[in-house]
Motif scaffolding. Sequence first.
Motif, short mmCIF file in Angstrom:
data_model
loop_
_atom_site.label_atom_id
_atom_site.label_comp_id
_atom_site.label_asym_id
_atom_site.label_seq_id
_atom_site.Cartn_x
_atom_site.Cartn_y
_atom_site.Cartn_z
N SER A 22 21.69 14.10 47.30
CA SER A 22 21.78 14.06 45.84
C SER A 22 23.22 13.84 45.39
O SER A 22 24.17 14.22 46.08
CB SER A 22 21.25 15.37 45.25
OG SER A 22 19.89 15.53 45.58
N VAL A 25 26.36 15.70 39.21
CA VAL A 25 26.23 15.35 37.80
C VAL A 25 27.63 15.36 37.19
O VAL A 25 28.51 16.09 37.64
CB VAL A 25 25.28 16.31 37.04
CG1 VAL A 25 23.86 16.19 37.59
CG2 VAL A 25 25.75 17.75 37.11
N VAL A 32 20.87 17.08 31.38
CA VAL A 32 20.82 17.98 32.55
C VAL A 32 20.07 19.26 32.19
O VAL A 32 19.26 19.75 32.98
CB VAL A 32 22.24 18.28 33.08
CG1 VAL A 32 22.22 19.37 34.14
CG2 VAL A 32 22.88 17.01 33.64
N ASP A 60 19.85 14.43 41.58
CA ASP A 60 20.99 15.11 40.95
C ASP A 60 21.22 16.44 41.65
O ASP A 60 20.27 17.10 42.05
CB ASP A 60 20.70 15.37 39.46
CG ASP A 60 20.51 14.09 38.67
OD1 ASP A 60 21.38 13.20 38.79
OD2 ASP A 60 19.50 13.97 37.95
N ASN A 97 25.94 21.07 40.55
CA ASN A 97 27.00 20.79 41.52
C ASN A 97 27.41 22.02 42.34
O ASN A 97 28.60 22.29 42.51
CB ASN A 97 28.23 20.19 40.82
CG ASN A 97 27.92 18.90 40.10
OD1 ASN A 97 26.98 18.20 40.42
ND2 ASN A 97 28.73 18.59 39.09
#
Length: 192
Positions: A22, A25, A32, A60, A97
């Motif tokens: 992935s 973002v 999101v 993502d 993340n």
Amino acid sequence: MALRRILTIDNVADLAILKQVSKPVAGVDDAVRTLMDDMLETMYAAPGIGLAAVQIGALDRVIVMDLGDKGGDACDTEEEDTPEAAETRRNPRFFANPEILWASDELYTYEEGCLSIPEYFDKVERPARVRIRYLNRDGEQVEEEASGLYAVCIQHEMDHLNGVLFIDHLSRLKRERAVTKVKKAARDRIAA
């Protein structure tokens, strides 16, 4: 919020997506947050305690999780788990993340399952504690230590973001057994 289909390993196209890495973002914006909301609704409906965006086909680096009132450190509960009781214990968490900054040398073994590998459970050994950094639902950077079920779940979901399934931590024989069992269960559902 919308329910999304969870990709499973018995479908070749799904498996090809699940094995992809992935992408981060750019930040936590309304798009999101909408993805997070859809993931959470999908996870609750499944039901599960964690879900990575790739499991619904979005590449993502986003995870949702809800360990309820277990606080993240407890691994077992003797409480009856009725839908009403589960509803009152909801404690959703959102991760964009996420990254592991540190992992303990001490290991912890837990019997894991996965919404993308339905009806299969096996013991996986992982670091007992990890220090993680991520962006929360508001886009704020958070750094914290996870242990117990929280550590297991965040590592499991972060593996998904890297194209790794929990059965990839098992022996080849156990992996093959898991895939066979999931495919057979899918065939049985279709035949029924």
